[in-house]
Motif scaffolding. Structure first.
Motif, short mmCIF file in Angstrom:
data_model
loop_
_atom_site.label_atom_id
_atom_site.label_comp_id
_atom_site.label_asym_id
_atom_site.label_seq_id
_atom_site.Cartn_x
_atom_site.Cartn_y
_atom_site.Cartn_z
N UNK A 172 39.44 -1.97 -11.48
CA UNK A 172 39.30 -0.95 -11.89
C UNK A 172 38.14 -0.48 -11.20
N UNK A 173 36.81 -1.02 -11.92
CA UNK A 173 35.39 -0.69 -10.55
C UNK A 173 35.65 0.27 -9.07
N UNK A 174 36.76 -0.76 -8.42
CA UNK A 174 37.11 -0.47 -6.87
C UNK A 174 37.50 1.15 -6.56
N UNK A 175 38.72 0.61 -7.43
CA UNK A 175 39.76 2.12 -8.07
C UNK A 175 38.95 3.44 -8.36
N UNK A 176 38.11 3.23 -8.66
CA UNK A 176 37.43 4.47 -9.24
C UNK A 176 36.49 4.63 -8.71
N UNK A 177 36.44 3.88 -7.14
CA UNK A 177 35.41 5.08 -6.25
C UNK A 177 36.23 5.09 -5.21
N UNK A 178 37.57 4.15 -4.34
CA UNK A 178 38.34 4.70 -3.45
C UNK A 178 38.57 6.10 -3.92
N UNK A 179 39.46 6.02 -5.43
CA UNK A 179 39.75 7.01 -5.64
C UNK A 179 38.88 8.92 -5.70
N UNK A 194 43.36 4.23 -1.13
CA UNK A 194 43.75 4.92 -1.69
C UNK A 194 44.51 4.46 -2.48
N UNK A 195 46.08 4.17 -0.99
CA UNK A 195 47.28 3.76 -1.78
C UNK A 195 47.44 1.78 -2.26
N UNK A 196 46.68 0.98 -1.84
CA UNK A 196 46.50 -0.32 -2.51
C UNK A 196 45.87 -0.27 -3.05
N UNK A 197 44.73 0.28 -3.54
CA UNK A 197 43.92 0.03 -5.07
C UNK A 197 45.10 0.35 -6.56
N UNK A 198 45.89 0.96 -5.48
CA UNK A 198 46.48 1.75 -7.17
C UNK A 198 47.70 0.40 -7.37
N UNK A 199 47.86 0.01 -5.71
CA UNK A 199 48.86 -1.12 -6.40
C UNK A 199 48.05 -2.54 -7.26
N UNK A 200 47.35 -2.70 -7.02
CA UNK A 200 45.98 -3.55 -7.00
C UNK A 200 46.20 -2.94 -8.47
N UNK A 201 46.30 -2.32 -8.88
CA UNK A 201 45.99 -2.08 -10.84
C UNK A 201 46.92 -1.82 -11.40
N UNK A 243 41.07 6.02 -16.87
CA UNK A 243 39.53 5.50 -16.17
C UNK A 243 39.51 5.94 -14.25
N UNK A 244 40.42 4.92 -13.85
CA UNK A 244 40.01 5.24 -12.27
C UNK A 244 40.96 6.29 -11.95
N UNK A 245 41.70 7.47 -12.12
CA UNK A 245 40.98 8.84 -11.49
C UNK A 245 40.14 9.64 -12.21
N UNK A 246 39.55 9.01 -13.01
CA UNK A 246 38.31 9.75 -13.11
C UNK A 246 36.72 9.79 -12.16
N UNK A 306 30.83 6.51 3.28
CA UNK A 306 32.21 5.87 3.59
C UNK A 306 32.56 4.80 3.84
N UNK A 307 30.68 3.71 4.30
CA UNK A 307 31.32 2.35 4.63
C UNK A 307 31.55 1.63 3.11
N UNK A 308 31.34 2.35 2.27
CA UNK A 308 31.10 2.23 0.28
C UNK A 308 32.83 1.16 0.04
N UNK A 309 33.57 2.05 1.05
CA UNK A 309 35.42 1.55 1.33
C UNK A 309 35.12 0.34 1.47
N UNK A 310 34.78 0.08 2.10
CA UNK A 310 34.79 -1.88 2.62
C UNK A 310 34.18 -2.30 1.16
N UNK A 311 33.50 -2.46 0.60
CA UNK A 311 32.62 -3.04 -0.31
C UNK A 311 34.16 -3.13 -1.56
N UNK A 312 34.43 -2.08 -2.28
CA UNK A 312 35.37 -1.81 -2.83
C UNK A 312 36.19 -2.50 -2.17
N UNK A 313 37.33 -2.68 -1.61
CA UNK A 313 37.69 -3.46 -0.84
C UNK A 313 37.76 -5.05 -1.08
N UNK A 314 36.75 -5.31 -0.88
CA UNK A 314 35.84 -6.83 -0.81
C UNK A 314 35.98 -7.57 -2.48
#
Length: 483
Positions: A25-32, A130-137, A151-154, A187-195
């Motif tokens: 959820x935290x990763x999806x929050x950042x990606x969103x 964006x789309x993979x994070x929603x699928x995992x959520x 919460x993720x949309x926030x 935007x490199x933080x997206x890689x950390x969220x993907x992990x």
């Protein structure tokens, strides 16, 4: 990436509704936040780009439109990649693309270069996150899914509150080139969220069957499930969402320049997006909590229709704004309605198509919305260049959004609700929601428990039972009790 495990959720595995799901959820929050806030935050650089390249409002609006079009239009591609390689590797590669696009854009010598770098490359990178994070959520949450979606949309308003003033400060100190370069590194933080997107694992007692070589055997995966196109509820949702997106993103893109046109300073004008985002932060989780109530969740589609009408009406009334104070009031109400729409749009889609078809359904929906995103802001920019009046821009956005709400409400009454009634009448066994599937499984288990004992016992158990001295274990109890 070709050797990565596919994180298709194991069949029959219950969503944990917690645990590692909170990290997801935290990763999806950042990606969103990055995905939705970036097209709006980039708008603070439009004035400098207009001055440097000698272009008009409609030309700069294409930057946000192309970025959003890539975010939406690559939906089927993202679905195929996720079903083939899994969410985690796709997201980490997407983070690299998102960063690379902004870094290359900082060296642009024409607006076409910015279209290609910021719009296409960064847009593709954000789409792959964006789309993979929603699928995992969706895989990690079921009962708490409305709250998780809220919460993720926030993440979108939180990022907007930070990125808008940050972009203004970067432009002031380093110019738009330095600003683009620093945002690319961010935007490199997206890689950390993907992990963080760890695949769900089946319990030990439900491990996948193994083949002759000892390797785990998985059921064949459909890269893009087109059976959702036969679902009337999905088609109604897609049509309404496409019309809604035509006008949904217009006000956030133009409200800053509207305030500047009224004679306000750049920093004061950029504060409007911060106000909008601050209100949005609280609106999305609150709406998620309300949507999760037992008596509200079955009727989420009506709540979604109300949120869209609320947003469109706000645009219509906001077209009359003539001062900074009235724009502040507009941003407050727009933030509330925009947050409601953001919290409910994917929750309604998940409820309509279910978990198994969601990865394909969201890709097809985003593809249709991409057309609207590509047309919406530039058409509003053309209208502004022709009239020189922001009132017509906000009127256009309001009419498009209200029309989408009417389409969704009418479509629900005519098709989605009728489909539900027909399913009950015909005795169909496939519920529309995850909660319905769980309830169905519980009822089937109760019926199984109430069946005669002979159904549970096989021939070998009966033979063993007859050979044993079972009467010696009664300890004086009556024969009826022992039997």
């Amino acid at each position: 990436m070709g050797g990565a495990p596919v994180d298709d959720g194991p069949v029959g595995v219950k969503a944990p509704d917690g645990g590692w799901g909170w990290a997801v959820l935290f990763g999806c929050f950042v990606i969103t936040g990055f995905s939705y806030a970036f097209p709006k935050a980039v708008s603070v650089f439009f004035k400098e780009l207009i001055r440097e390249f000698g272009i008009g409002y409609s030309d700069t609006a294409w930057i946000s439109s192309i970025l959003l079009a890539m975010l939406y239009g690559t939906g089927p591609l993202c679905s195929v990649l996720v079903n083939r390689f899994g969410c985690r590797p796709v997201m980490m590669v997407g983070g690299l693309f998102a960063s690379l696009g902004m870094i290359l854009a900082s060296f642009s010598t024409s607006i076409l270069h910015i279209y290609l770098c910021t719009g296409v490359i960064t847009g593709l990178g954000l789409a792959l996150n964006f789309q993979p994070s929603l699928i995992m959520l969706n895989r990690y949450f079921c009962e708490r899914r409305p709250l998780a979606n809220g919460l993720a949309a926030a993440g979108s308003p939180v990022a907007l509150c930070c990125l808008s003033p940050l972009g203004q400060a970067l432009q002031y100190h380093y110019g738009w080139r330095g600003g683009f370069l620093i945002l690319g590194g961010l935007l490199l933080n997206c890689c950390a969220c993907g992990a963080l997107m760890r695949p769900l694992e089946a319990p030990r007692g439900k491990a996948h069957a193994t083949g002759p070589t000892g390797e785990k055997q998985r059921p064949p995966t459909t890269l893009l499930d087109l059976t959702v196109l036969k679902d009337r509820g999905f088609l109604v949702y897609t049509l309404a969402a496409t019309v809604m997106v035509l006008g949904l993103f217009i006000p956030p893109v133009f409200v800053v320049n509207y305030a500047k046109e009224l004679g306000n300073e750049d920093t004061v004008s950029a504060l409007l997006l911060t106000i909008l985002g601050f209100i949005d932060i609280f609106a999305r989780p609150t709406c998620g909590v309300i949507a999760g109530l037992s008596w509200v969740r079955p009727h989420c589609v009506y709540l979604f229709s109300f949120a869209i009408i609320f947003n469109g009406t706000t645009d219509l009334v906001g077209s009359l704004a003539g001062s900074y104070s009235t724009l502040v009031v507009f941003c407050v109400f727009f933030g509330i309605s925009y947050g409601m729409v953001g919290a409910l749009q994917f929750e309604v889609l998940m409820a309509l198509v279910g978990t198994e078809r969601f990865s394909s359904a969201i890709g097809l929906v985003l593809l249709m919305e991409a057309i609207a995103v590509l047309v919406g802001p530039p058409s509003a920019g053309k209208l502004l260049d022709a009239t020189g009046n922001y009132m017509f821009v906000f009127l256009l956005a309001g009419c498009e959004v209200v029309l989408s709400a009417l389409l969704l409400a009418m479509g629900n009454l005519l098709f989605i609700r009728r489909k539900s009634l027909a399913a009950v009448t015909a005795g169909e066994t496939e519920p529309l929601t995850e909660r319905g599937r769980a309830e169905k499984a519980r009822k089937e288990w109760v019926l199984w428990e109430k069946r005669p004992l002979s159904i549970h016992v096989d021939a070998s158990e009966v033979e063993r039972f007859l050979k044993e001295d079972w009467w010696k274990t009664c300890d004086g109890a009556s024969s009826e009790t022992c039997i």
